[in-house]
Design a protein around this motif. Structure first.
Motif, short mmCIF file in Angstrom:
data_model
loop_
_atom_site.label_atom_id
_atom_site.label_comp_id
_atom_site.label_asym_id
_atom_site.label_seq_id
_atom_site.Cartn_x
_atom_site.Cartn_y
_atom_site.Cartn_z
N ASP A 1 1.90 -73.53 -22.19
CA ASP A 1 0.33 -73.66 -22.33
C ASP A 1 0.04 -73.05 -23.63
OD1 ASP A 1 0.24 -73.14 -18.71
OD2 ASP A 1 0.27 -74.99 -19.80
N SER A 2 0.76 -72.01 -24.04
CA SER A 2 0.51 -71.34 -24.93
C SER A 2 0.44 -71.90 -26.47
CB SER A 2 1.33 -70.18 -25.28
OG SER A 2 2.76 -70.55 -25.52
N VAL A 3 1.06 -73.36 -26.58
CA VAL A 3 0.86 -74.01 -27.78
C VAL A 3 0.43 -75.27 -27.49
CG1 VAL A 3 3.08 -72.89 -28.49
CG2 VAL A 3 3.32 -75.07 -27.41
N LYS A 4 0.02 -75.72 -26.27
CA LYS A 4 -0.93 -76.86 -26.32
C LYS A 4 -2.06 -77.21 -27.09
CE LYS A 4 0.65 -78.24 -21.51
NZ LYS A 4 0.30 -78.09 -20.06
N GLY A 5 -2.04 -78.43 -27.74
CA GLY A 5 -3.09 -78.67 -28.55
C GLY A 5 -3.13 -77.91 -30.10
N ARG A 6 -1.81 -77.09 -30.17
CA ARG A 6 -1.76 -76.66 -31.71
C ARG A 6 -0.25 -77.34 -32.18
NH1 ARG A 6 -0.70 -71.45 -32.10
NH2 ARG A 6 0.02 -71.23 -30.26
N LEU B 1 8.84 -80.40 -35.21
CA LEU B 1 7.94 -79.36 -34.39
C LEU B 1 6.72 -79.16 -35.52
CD1 LEU B 1 7.13 -78.47 -31.70
CD2 LEU B 1 8.07 -76.20 -32.61
N GLN B 2 5.71 -79.99 -35.31
CA GLN B 2 4.53 -79.35 -36.37
C GLN B 2 3.57 -78.37 -35.60
OE1 GLN B 2 3.76 -80.69 -39.40
NE2 GLN B 2 2.16 -79.26 -39.05
N MET B 3 3.47 -77.09 -36.26
CA MET B 3 2.75 -76.19 -35.73
C MET B 3 1.52 -76.08 -36.39
SD MET B 3 6.04 -73.53 -34.69
CE MET B 3 6.47 -73.28 -36.70
N ASN B 4 0.45 -76.05 -36.09
CA ASN B 4 -0.86 -75.69 -36.64
C ASN B 4 -1.67 -74.61 -36.01
OD1 ASN B 4 -0.29 -78.02 -38.13
ND2 ASN B 4 -1.34 -79.55 -36.65
#
Length: 126
Positions: A62-67, A81-84
């Motif tokens: 949940d802490s990374v959803k959408g990012r 793993l693309q991290m935005n």
């Protein structure tokens, strides 16, 4: 020799982006469920994202959803793993892991994936 090697970590400012790569040697990643996990100093390891081998379904904490976005490139035998929109709380050592038996990947850290990489450090700080 079976090996997973992570790369792409580094120091980035809040709001920035990084793309982590998990490259496999000695086996074909396409036949494995792949997970990304992270561990910050003084904290337990947590599941971040994973991609299943059976249907390519993906799951996110949940802490990374959408990012964050996980993806495979079978031609390169690599998972990304693309991290935005990175936040200071994303700072951790990031590991990738591979499992042959799982059809659907899991982020539960009580499940022991077969193979693990050595990790790549991500630091989000201004």
């Amino acid at each position: 020799q079976v090996q997973l090697v992570e790369s792409g970590g580094g120091l980035v400012q809040p709001g920035g982006s990084l793309r982590l790569a998990c490259a496999a040697s000695g086996f074909t990643l396409d036949y494995y469920a792949i997970g990304w996990f992270r561990q910050a100093p003084g904290k337990e390891r947590e599941g971040v994202s994973c991609i299943s081998k059976s249907d390519g379904s993906t799951h996110y904490a949940d802490s990374v959803k959408g990012r964050f976005t996980i993806s495979r490139d079978n031609t390169k035998n690599t998972v990304y793993l693309q991290m935005n929109s990175l936040k200071p709380e994303d700072t951790a050592l990031y590991y990738c892991a591979a499992d042959r038996l799982l059809r659907l990947c899991v982020l539960n850290t009580r499940y022991q994936y077969d193979y693990w990489g050595q990790g790549t450090q991500v630091t989000v700080s201004s």
